[in-house]
Design a protein around this motif. Structure first.
Motif, short mmCIF file in Angstrom:
data_model
loop_
_atom_site.label_atom_id
_atom_site.label_comp_id
_atom_site.label_asym_id
_atom_site.label_seq_id
_atom_site.Cartn_x
_atom_site.Cartn_y
_atom_site.Cartn_z
N GLN A 100 -29.10 -39.80 77.53
CA GLN A 100 -29.71 -41.47 76.11
C GLN A 100 -29.41 -40.59 74.70
N GLU A 101 -29.47 -41.59 73.53
CA GLU A 101 -29.13 -41.06 72.86
C GLU A 101 -30.25 -40.87 71.12
N VAL A 102 -30.71 -39.93 70.39
CA VAL A 102 -30.82 -39.71 69.62
C VAL A 102 -30.44 -39.83 68.43
N LYS A 103 -31.05 -39.86 67.53
CA LYS A 103 -30.67 -39.74 65.93
C LYS A 103 -31.36 -39.33 65.55
N VAL A 104 -30.62 -37.93 64.85
CA VAL A 104 -31.91 -37.23 64.56
C VAL A 104 -31.81 -37.50 62.53
N THR A 105 -32.84 -37.44 61.94
CA THR A 105 -32.56 -37.54 60.42
C THR A 105 -32.05 -35.82 59.58
N ILE A 106 -32.94 -34.69 60.19
CA ILE A 106 -33.07 -33.91 59.70
C ILE A 106 -32.69 -32.43 60.93
N GLY A 107 -31.26 -32.42 61.19
CA GLY A 107 -30.76 -31.55 61.93
C GLY A 107 -31.75 -30.11 62.29
N GLY A 108 -31.77 -29.75 63.35
CA GLY A 108 -32.64 -28.63 64.16
C GLY A 108 -32.07 -27.42 64.53
N CYS A 109 -30.99 -27.13 63.59
CA CYS A 109 -30.64 -25.81 63.99
C CYS A 109 -29.91 -24.42 62.88
N GLY A 110 -30.41 -24.98 61.35
CA GLY A 110 -30.31 -24.28 60.89
C GLY A 110 -29.66 -23.61 60.22
N PRO A 145 -40.91 -17.08 67.97
CA PRO A 145 -39.75 -17.19 66.76
C PRO A 145 -38.56 -18.66 67.51
N MET A 146 -37.61 -18.18 68.56
CA MET A 146 -37.52 -18.83 69.35
C MET A 146 -35.90 -18.79 68.51
N GLU A 147 -35.78 -17.04 67.82
CA GLU A 147 -34.85 -17.59 67.65
C GLU A 147 -32.84 -17.82 67.99
N SER A 148 -32.36 -18.57 67.70
CA SER A 148 -31.47 -19.39 68.57
C SER A 148 -30.04 -18.40 68.09
N GLY A 149 -29.75 -17.32 66.91
CA GLY A 149 -28.38 -16.64 67.35
C GLY A 149 -27.62 -17.88 66.74
N GLN A 150 -28.11 -19.07 66.01
CA GLN A 150 -26.65 -20.30 65.56
C GLN A 150 -27.32 -19.81 63.75
N ARG A 151 -29.35 -18.96 63.40
CA ARG A 151 -29.10 -18.94 61.43
C ARG A 151 -28.38 -18.32 61.31
N LYS A 152 -28.44 -18.60 59.73
CA LYS A 152 -28.16 -16.81 58.69
C LYS A 152 -29.11 -16.81 57.97
N ASP A 175 -27.59 -13.50 53.21
CA ASP A 175 -26.61 -13.29 53.02
C ASP A 175 -25.77 -13.67 54.04
N GLY A 176 -25.57 -14.66 55.08
CA GLY A 176 -24.73 -15.10 55.58
C GLY A 176 -24.37 -14.34 56.95
N ASN A 177 -25.41 -13.59 57.02
CA ASN A 177 -25.56 -12.61 58.70
C ASN A 177 -25.39 -13.55 59.55
N LEU A 178 -25.62 -13.64 60.55
CA LEU A 178 -26.42 -13.73 61.79
C LEU A 178 -27.59 -13.52 62.07
N ILE A 179 -28.20 -14.20 62.10
CA ILE A 179 -29.48 -13.73 62.83
C ILE A 179 -29.60 -13.21 64.47
N PRO A 180 -29.38 -12.49 65.20
CA PRO A 180 -29.30 -11.97 66.66
C PRO A 180 -30.29 -12.89 67.50
N ARG A 181 -30.42 -13.60 68.52
CA ARG A 181 -30.57 -14.67 68.97
C ARG A 181 -31.86 -13.86 69.82
N SER A 182 -33.02 -14.27 69.58
CA SER A 182 -34.41 -13.62 70.46
C SER A 182 -35.28 -14.90 70.84
N ILE A 183 -35.00 -14.60 72.68
CA ILE A 183 -36.30 -16.12 72.77
C ILE A 183 -36.87 -15.54 73.96
N ILE A 184 -37.85 -16.68 74.35
CA ILE A 184 -38.13 -16.91 76.03
C ILE A 184 -37.16 -17.15 76.65
N ASN A 185 -36.11 -16.50 77.84
CA ASN A 185 -35.48 -16.98 78.62
C ASN A 185 -36.18 -17.78 79.86
#
Lengths: 138, 109
Positions: A127-137, B30-37, B40-50
């Motif tokens: 299913q396609e979900v349209k996202v207005t504000i992305g959620g991966c920072g 917080p479920m830190e995804s490991g994608q955020r910076k 200072d532009g450094n990646l925040i390391p992943r820290s989640i419940i797996n």
């Protein structure tokens, strides 16, 4: 900023790397599916995926999967940097082969669910979900 | 590493044998995804419940694998069906090795 030969090269490389990213993400979606199904044929009946058509906030998108008779259901966010979202394995005491949770979606994309049935067959639904504000920072 | 991790579980106090009932679970994380910076532009390391599991008297109800795409404060809702009174055990496994557990008693008539 002065454009030196080195800078130009770096920029070109960066653009090429960025262009390669979506292709790589797609490949890994296929890899994940192949690992889950073991290359078996995938049908399309008996699995329901409930997700909003439009999600204003990609940080928490409620989804629900339901597949009577399934032993496990995998949920994939195909447009995310890491496409895997969750895998539900149902035990002998599960009241129904259904579960809901909240996931992150980086952008407008297809959410996919694949269920492994008790008889070893697989079904999938997208299913396609349209996202207005992305959620991966970022 | 994650602070103030607090599981919350809602299970009905009573249930009928052989009838499914809904369980809702929420854990603050917080479920830190490991994608955020960071700034200072450094990646925040992943820290989640797996991983999250729910068992009833040693028998499995659900075993869920969580990936970075699960939202902050993971919420899971599912159904269980039991034949006798007993204790439900909920377990969350953190990337850093921590294990959070919560138990609920349920009376079955």
């Amino acid at each position: 900023m002065k454009f030196t030969r080195r800078n130009t090269m770096l920029m070109a490389f960066g653009t090429a790397a960025a262009a390669m990213l979506p292709a790589r993400a797609m490949a890994s979606v296929e890899e994940i599916i192949a690992t889950f199904t073991g290359g078996a044929a995938v049908g399309d009946a008996g699995l329901t995926l409930t997700a909003p058509e439009i999600a204003e906030n990609g940080n928490t998108v409620p989804i629900e999967v339901s597949a009577p008779g399934a032993v496990s259901i995998m949920v994939l966010a195909t447009g995310n940097p890491t496409p895997g979202a969750a895998t539900f394995n149902f035990g002998p005491l599960a009241g129904s082969q259904a579960a809901s949770t909240r996931i992150r979606l980086a952008k407008t994309q297809d959410v996919m669910a694949i269920a492994k049935m008790a008889d070893g067959s697989f079904v999938q639904v997208t299913q396609e979900v349209k996202v207005t504000i992305g959620g991966c920072g970022g | 590493m994650a602070d103030n991790v607090k599981p919350k579980v809602r299970v009905p106090k009573t249930a009928t044998a052989g009838e499914a009932f809904v369980i809702k679970t929420l854990i603050s994380h917080p479920m830190e995804s490991g994608q955020r910076k960071d700034g200072d532009g450094n990646l925040i390391p992943r820290s989640i419940i797996n991983r999250f599991t729910c068992d009833f008297e040693g028998e499995n109800v659900i075993d869920m694998t969580m990936e970075p795409a699960i939202s902050t404060n993971p919420y899971v809702e599912f159904e269980a069906m039991v034949q006798a009174s007993g204790t439900m055990t909920f377990t969350w496994y953190d990337d850093d090795g921590s294990v959070y557990t919560e138990t609920k008693d349920i009376e079955v008539s």
